[in-house]
Scaffold this active site. Structure first.
Site, PDB file in Angstrom:
ATOM      1  N   CYS A 129     -34.101 -39.334 -25.025  1.00 41.73           N
ATOM      2  CA  CYS A 129     -35.186 -40.022 -25.727  1.00 41.73           C
ATOM      3  C   CYS A 129     -34.526 -41.043 -26.642  1.00 41.73           C
ATOM      4  O   CYS A 129     -33.822 -40.671 -27.582  1.00 41.73           O
ATOM      5  CB  CYS A 129     -36.020 -39.013 -26.534  1.00 41.73           C
ATOM      6  SG  CYS A 129     -37.349 -39.758 -27.517  1.00 41.73           S
ATOM      7  N   CYS A 184     -37.606 -30.890 -28.081  1.00 42.00           N
ATOM      8  CA  CYS A 184     -36.802 -32.072 -28.360  1.00 42.00           C
ATOM      9  C   CYS A 184     -36.188 -31.918 -29.749  1.00 42.00           C
ATOM     10  O   CYS A 184     -36.804 -31.336 -30.639  1.00 42.00           O
ATOM     11  CB  CYS A 184     -37.670 -33.327 -28.309  1.00 42.00           C
ATOM     12  SG  CYS A 184     -36.785 -34.871 -28.687  1.00 42.00           S
ATOM     13  N   CYS A 239     -34.900 -46.229 -43.827  1.00 47.23           N
ATOM     14  CA  CYS A 239     -35.140 -44.791 -43.917  1.00 47.23           C
ATOM     15  C   CYS A 239     -35.215 -44.283 -45.350  1.00 47.23           C
ATOM     16  O   CYS A 239     -34.270 -44.450 -46.139  1.00 47.23           O
ATOM     17  CB  CYS A 239     -34.058 -44.039 -43.153  1.00 47.23           C
ATOM     18  SG  CYS A 239     -34.355 -42.253 -43.099  1.00 47.23           S
ATOM     19  N   CYS A 260     -29.183 -46.287 -43.382  1.00 47.72           N
ATOM     20  CA  CYS A 260     -30.188 -46.961 -42.554  1.00 47.72           C
ATOM     21  C   CYS A 260     -31.228 -47.608 -43.477  1.00 47.72           C
ATOM     22  O   CYS A 260     -31.908 -46.916 -44.249  1.00 47.72           O
ATOM     23  CB  CYS A 260     -30.854 -45.973 -41.601  1.00 47.72           C
ATOM     24  SG  CYS A 260     -29.677 -45.035 -40.579  1.00 47.72           S
ATOM     25  N   ARG A 283     -43.473 -44.112 -25.821  1.00 50.52           N
ATOM     26  CA  ARG A 283     -44.130 -43.397 -26.907  1.00 50.52           C
ATOM     27  C   ARG A 283     -44.544 -44.339 -28.036  1.00 50.52           C
ATOM     28  O   ARG A 283     -43.703 -45.021 -28.625  1.00 50.52           O
ATOM     29  CB  ARG A 283     -43.215 -42.293 -27.435  1.00 50.52           C
ATOM     30  CG  ARG A 283     -42.795 -41.326 -26.337  1.00 50.52           C
ATOM     31  CD  ARG A 283     -41.986 -40.145 -26.834  1.00 50.52           C
ATOM     32  NE  ARG A 283     -41.564 -39.324 -25.709  1.00 50.52           N
ATOM     33  CZ  ARG A 283     -42.322 -38.401 -25.114  1.00 50.52           C
ATOM     34  NH1 ARG A 283     -43.541 -38.166 -25.577  1.00 50.52           N
ATOM     35  NH2 ARG A 283     -41.869 -37.714 -24.080  1.00 50.52           N
ATOM     36  N   CYS A 342     -29.649 -37.568 -46.676  1.00 46.29           N
ATOM     37  CA  CYS A 342     -28.760 -38.043 -45.613  1.00 46.29           C
ATOM     38  C   CYS A 342     -27.753 -39.048 -46.169  1.00 46.29           C
ATOM     39  O   CYS A 342     -28.108 -39.934 -46.949  1.00 46.29           O
ATOM     40  CB  CYS A 342     -29.579 -38.699 -44.501  1.00 46.29           C
ATOM     41  SG  CYS A 342     -28.579 -39.268 -43.103  1.00 46.29           S
ATOM     42  N   CYS A 397     -40.933 -31.695 -31.271  1.00 47.48           N
ATOM     43  CA  CYS A 397     -39.682 -32.336 -31.656  1.00 47.48           C
ATOM     44  C   CYS A 397     -39.273 -31.887 -33.052  1.00 47.48           C
ATOM     45  O   CYS A 397     -40.083 -31.915 -33.976  1.00 47.48           O
ATOM     46  CB  CYS A 397     -39.829 -33.851 -31.635  1.00 47.48           C
ATOM     47  SG  CYS A 397     -40.451 -34.495 -30.066  1.00 47.48           S
TER      48      CYS A 397
END
Length: 338
Positions: free
Chosen positions: A199, A139, A70, A67, A271, A63, A107
Site C-alpha cells: 500500500c 494492514c 505531520c 515530515c 483509496r 515521532c 489498518c
C-alpha cells in the site's frame, strides 16, 4: 493541450509507462479523463463496490522525523497528544467494532521512524494475529522495516503494509530531511520480498507541481509489480506544522489525480484518504466516478489523528449513490516470495 487515444477495454496492464504518457493523461479535458478512468475502473473492478477501511492510530505522536505535513512529529507544537502503544485488547475491540460496522480492512498505524525488534513490536505481532483471526484484511504502517521484520509480520497474518512515497523523488527533500526517498523504496522492496501486498501512495497540496504528482505516479506505475493499494491524500493542514498555511486542495486536482492513478494502475485499489472531511458528497461522488474504490471510515477512529467522517454519514452517502460496502468473501492470506 495534449491528448491521448481513448482507453479501450480491457486495458492492458503496463509497467513501462513514460512520464510524458502519464502527463498527457493527467492533462486531458476533465470530462474525457473521468470517462476514461471510469471505463478502466469497470473493466477491472465491481462498478458499485467501495471497500470500507478503518485506520487506528495504535501509537500516537513523539515521532523523531520532520515530515512537514505531520502533526505527530515531536519537533512541532501541535494539539496532538502523545499516546503510548495501545493495549492489544483495546486494538482488537476496535477491530471487532469496525468489522461489525462494515469495514473489511483494518489498518494499524504507529508513529515510529522505524520498526525495532523489541517488546512493542512483539505486541504489534500479537495485534496482527488477533485482527487476522477476526477475519479482516490486516494492514500496518509502522515506518521503515527490514525484510526479516516484514517476514515476521507476514507470518503473523499481515495482509498489507503501508509505506507512502508522499511525493516525487525530486520534491521529496523539500518535505522531509530525516530520511531519503531511497529509504522509502527499500522498505517497499522488503515488503515485497516478504510476500506482503503493498500500500503506497502520496499527498497532494504540499506545494508540489503537477509534474511532481505525475512523477510520483510514474514511480508507482513502473514498479515491477504495481502496488495493490494506492492512497491519494489531500494535505490535512495541521496547526503547528510548517505547511499549516498552504491552501486547501482543489477538488478537481483530487479528481485528476485519482483518475490518472486509476488509468495507469488499473488493478490497484485507489483509496480516497486524508482530506475527505472537507469534501461534500458531490465532490466525493466525482472521486468515486474517477475510480476511487475505497474510503476510510469510523466513528471514533481517526485518519492518523486528523478528522474523518462518521460511519453512519458515510453509509448514508453510499446509499444515495447506489454504492455498497465491499464484502470480504474469505480471510485473505499472503505467501512469502521464495
Amino acid at each position: 493541450m495534449k491528448s491521448t487515444t481513448p482507453v479501450n477495454k480491457p486495458v492492458q496492464l503496463r509497467t513501462d509507462w513514460t512520464k510524458e504518457e502519464i502527463q498527457a493523461i493527467y492533462d486531458l479535458p476533465l470530462m474525457e479523463l473521468v470517462y476514461q478512468a471510469a471505463s478502466v475502473h469497470r473493466a477491472y473492478h465491481p462498478k458499485n463496490e467501495i471497500q470500507i477501511s478503518t485506520l487506528l492510530s495504535i501509537k500516537t505522536g513523539g515521532c523523531p522525523e520532520d515530515c512537514s505535513y505531520c502533526g505527530q512529529a515531536a519537533r512541532y507544537h501541535t494539539d496532538i497528544k502523545v499516546q503510548r502503544l495501545l493495549p492489544t485488547e483495546t486494538v482488537l475491540a476496535h477491530a471487532q467494532k469496525a468489522k461489525q460496522a462494515g469495514s473489511s480492512r483494518f489498518c494499524m498505524a504507529a508513529a515510529w521512524r522505524e520498526v525495532r525488534d523489541n517488546k512493542d513490536f512483539d505486541r504489534v505481532i500479537d495485534m496482527v494475529k488477533g485482527v487476522n483471526e477476526i477475519g479482516l484484511e490486516v494492514c500496518c504502517t509502522l515506518g521503515m522495516l527490514t525484510e526479516d521484520q516484514a517476514k515476521r509480520l507476514q507470518e503473523a497474518g499481515l495482509y498489507a503494509y503501508n509505506h507512502n512515497l508522499d511525493t516525487s523523488e525530486k520534491y521529496y527533500d523539500q518535505i522531509i530531511s530525516t530520511r531519503g526517498f531511497d529509504n522509502r523504496i527499500n522498505t517497499i522492496n522488503n515488503v515485497r520480498k516478504a510476500g506482503l501486498t503493498v500500500c503506497s501512495g502520496g499527498i497532494i497540496g504540499l506545494g508540489e507541481t503537477t509534474g511532481d504528482r505525475v512523477s510520483m505516479l510514474l514511480t508507482l506505475a513502473t514498479m515491477e509489480k504495481h502496488p495493490e493499494s494506492v492512497p491519494i491524500n489531500a494535505l490535512a493542514r495541521i496547526k503547528g506544522t510548517p505547511l499549516e498555511d498552504l491552501p486547501k486542495v482543489e477538488i478537481w486536482d483530487m479528481v485528476r489525480m485519482i483518475a490518472t492513478a486509476r488509468i495507469v494502475l488499473p488493478k490497484t485499489m485507489v483509496r480516497l484518504s486524508a482530506g475527505r472531511i472537507e469534501m461534500s458528497e458531490v465532490e466525493q461522488a466525482w472521486c468515486f466516478m474517477a475510480g476511487a474504490n475505497s474510503i476510510f471510515a469510523g466513528e471514533e477512529e481517526t485518519l492518523l489523528v486528523t478528522p474523518n467522517p462518521g460511519l453512519n454519514k458515510d453509509m448514508q452517502m453510499l446509499n444515495k449513490l447506489g454504492l455498497s460496502p465491499m464484502i470480504l468473501e474469505k480471510k485473505p492470506t499472503c505467501e512469502a516470495v521464495e
